[in-house]
Design a protein around this motif. Structure first.
Motif, PDB file in Angstrom:
ATOM      1  N   VAL A   1       0.687  -1.145  -0.221  1.00 18.26           N
ATOM      2  CA  VAL A   1      -0.046  -0.234  -0.479  1.00 18.26           C
ATOM      3  C   VAL A   1       0.361   1.195   0.122  1.00 18.26           C
ATOM      4  O   VAL A   1       1.919   1.438   0.931  1.00 18.26           O
ATOM      5  CB  VAL A   1      -0.930  -0.136   0.993  1.00 18.26           C
ATOM      6  CG1 VAL A   1      -2.019   1.514   1.015  1.00 18.26           C
ATOM      7  CG2 VAL A   1      -0.893  -0.992   1.273  1.00 18.26           C
TER       8      VAL A   1
ATOM      9  N   THR B   1      -6.330   2.329   4.323  1.00 16.89           N
ATOM     10  CA  THR B   1      -6.175   0.825   3.416  1.00 16.89           C
ATOM     11  C   THR B   1      -5.912   0.180   4.725  1.00 16.89           C
ATOM     12  O   THR B   1      -6.132  -1.105   3.770  1.00 16.89           O
ATOM     13  CB  THR B   1      -5.472   1.407   2.124  1.00 16.89           C
ATOM     14  OG1 THR B   1      -5.845   2.058   1.547  1.00 16.89           O
ATOM     15  CG2 THR B   1      -5.967   0.249   1.515  1.00 16.89           C
TER      16      THR B   1
ATOM     17  N   PRO C   1      -5.962   1.931  -3.331  1.00 21.13           N
ATOM     18  CA  PRO C   1      -6.485   3.005  -2.097  1.00 21.13           C
ATOM     19  C   PRO C   1      -7.267   2.695  -1.799  1.00 21.13           C
ATOM     20  O   PRO C   1      -8.531   3.029  -1.029  1.00 21.13           O
ATOM     21  CB  PRO C   1      -5.458   3.276  -1.278  1.00 21.13           C
ATOM     22  CG  PRO C   1      -4.246   2.866  -2.321  1.00 21.13           C
ATOM     23  CD  PRO C   1      -4.738   2.879  -3.394  1.00 21.13           C
TER      24      PRO C   1
ATOM     25  N   ALA D   1      -2.277  -2.425  -3.703  1.00 26.96           N
ATOM     26  CA  ALA D   1      -3.504  -2.212  -3.094  1.00 26.96           C
ATOM     27  C   ALA D   1      -4.141  -1.204  -4.582  1.00 26.96           C
ATOM     28  O   ALA D   1      -3.395  -0.560  -4.395  1.00 26.96           O
ATOM     29  CB  ALA D   1      -3.816  -2.308  -1.288  1.00 26.96           C
TER      30      ALA D   1
END
Length: 350
Positions: A50, A111, A79, A77
């Motif tokens: 992230v 996140t 977010p 990821a």
């Protein structure tokens, strides 16, 4: 040549600190790998990174390293799925790598917490331990890079790359696999970085020849892909030149049709299995009449890379070559690389 202009030297000074920052990180290598191993889930299902901006580019390098050298599925990821769409996906028995130089980027924190499922752990990578992200983590890997005042991140980015490679090394260790980073890499890196930083002339020649361009194409592939993304963002934010980083494979699937004699191309080759493909692409572009520059271990390349490093570790010299281009290009345009217009050191997004 390392030009300093009054009021425009923070970025340069911080670039020049990188050998020492990396040396200090290497000294912590074994203890950090042990600490990472100690918090890893027993039955790891995957790894998710992230981050935003430069942290996301360092995460891309980590994503490639983890999957290439451990066989563990790894991803980046998105977010906004957690912060904007209120989805409730969570990753069971995952390693969540949350990356933010300040440690206080709201969407990275949100996140990481949203993705944390049963049996998963959060490892944060920040430049200090006094931040919210480190407090919610099972382990914080501090960069210890010292304060970074210039808006364009330099020493913290290359330090982040080493930290994600530590995580890849720890994951390999738990699977009794060969570490993706050798002792040769670790002992060679600081001097290799010093070699790069002693040569600003190579980057300056490219800047001089391309100064009128308002577009720039940057190409690499494989383990160095994240590095070329970081070069692109550094040039964009300091100069206003629209630099695009792209994989050689993606480039030939369509974007190659958009190049012309007004679009300079720089091809970064970190060595390894993609070298021939990148060399072939360079020849193809030459035949099309495109101005190209190269950055590889050949001393005759436009911006030589130091020898003696593995493909994945060459991501760091490539990033630093990009920092040199960004710094010198900004100065040549009469801009202040320390404080690009419209940007601040900490960007609050959610």
């Amino acid at each position: 040549m390392t030009r300093k202009v009054a009021g425009q030297m923070l970025m340069l000074d911080e670039m020049l600190e990188q050998p020492k920052v990396l040396e200090n990180s290497i000294k912590r290598w074994d203890s950090d790998v042990m600490n990472i191993c100690a918090v890893l889930p027993e039955n790891i299902q995957g790894v998710v990174f992230v981050g935003r901006g430069s942290s996301d580019n360092a995460a891309t390098i980590g994503r490639y390293a983890v999957e290439a050298f451990t066989g563990i599925p790894a991803s980046l990821a998105a977010p906004s799925l957690s912060t904007k769409y209120s989805l409730h996906a969570s990753y069971t028995n995952y390693v969540i790598i949350a990356m933010s130089q300040s440690g206080d980027t709201p969407e990275v924190v949100t996140t990481a917490l949203a993705l944390r499922g049963s049996g998963s752990i959060i490892i944060s990578i920040t430049n200090s331990s006094e931040n919210f992200l480190s407090k919610i983590s099972d382990l914080n890997l501090g960069l210890s890079a010292g304060a970074e005042y210039a808006v364009p991140a330099t020493k913290t980015v290359t330090a982040q790359v080493l930290e994600v490679l530590k995580i890849a090394a720890a994951l390999a260790k738990t699977r009794q696999l060969i570490s993706p980073i050798s002792q040769v890499d670790l002992s060679r890196l600081p001097d290799a970085v010093r070699e790069i930083l002693s040569d600003f002339e190579s980057a300056e020649r490219i800047v001089t020849e391309c100064l009128s361009a308002n577009r720039l194409q940057l190409i690499s592939r494989g383990l160095a892909y994240g590095a070329v993304l970081e070069v692109a963002i550094k040039i964009k934010e300091t100069t206003g030149v629209f630099a695009q980083g792209i994989s050689a494979a993606d480039f030939v699937h369509g974007p190659i049709a958009a190049v012309d004699e007004d679009l300079p191309v720089i091809i970064f080759d970190a060595g390894g299995v993609n070298s021939k493909e990148l060399s072939d692409l360079n020849r193809r572009l030459h035949k099309m009449g495109i101005t190209t520059y190269t950055s590889n271990v050949d001393p005759k390349s436009s911006m030589p890379l130091p020898g003696g490093l593995s493909e994945i570790m060459n991501s760091i010299p490539i990033i630093i070559r990009g920092q040199q281009l960004a710094y010198l290009w900004s100065l040549s345009l009469g801009k202040n690389p320390d404080s690009p217009t419209g940007l601040s050191k900490i960007t609050q997004t959610f």
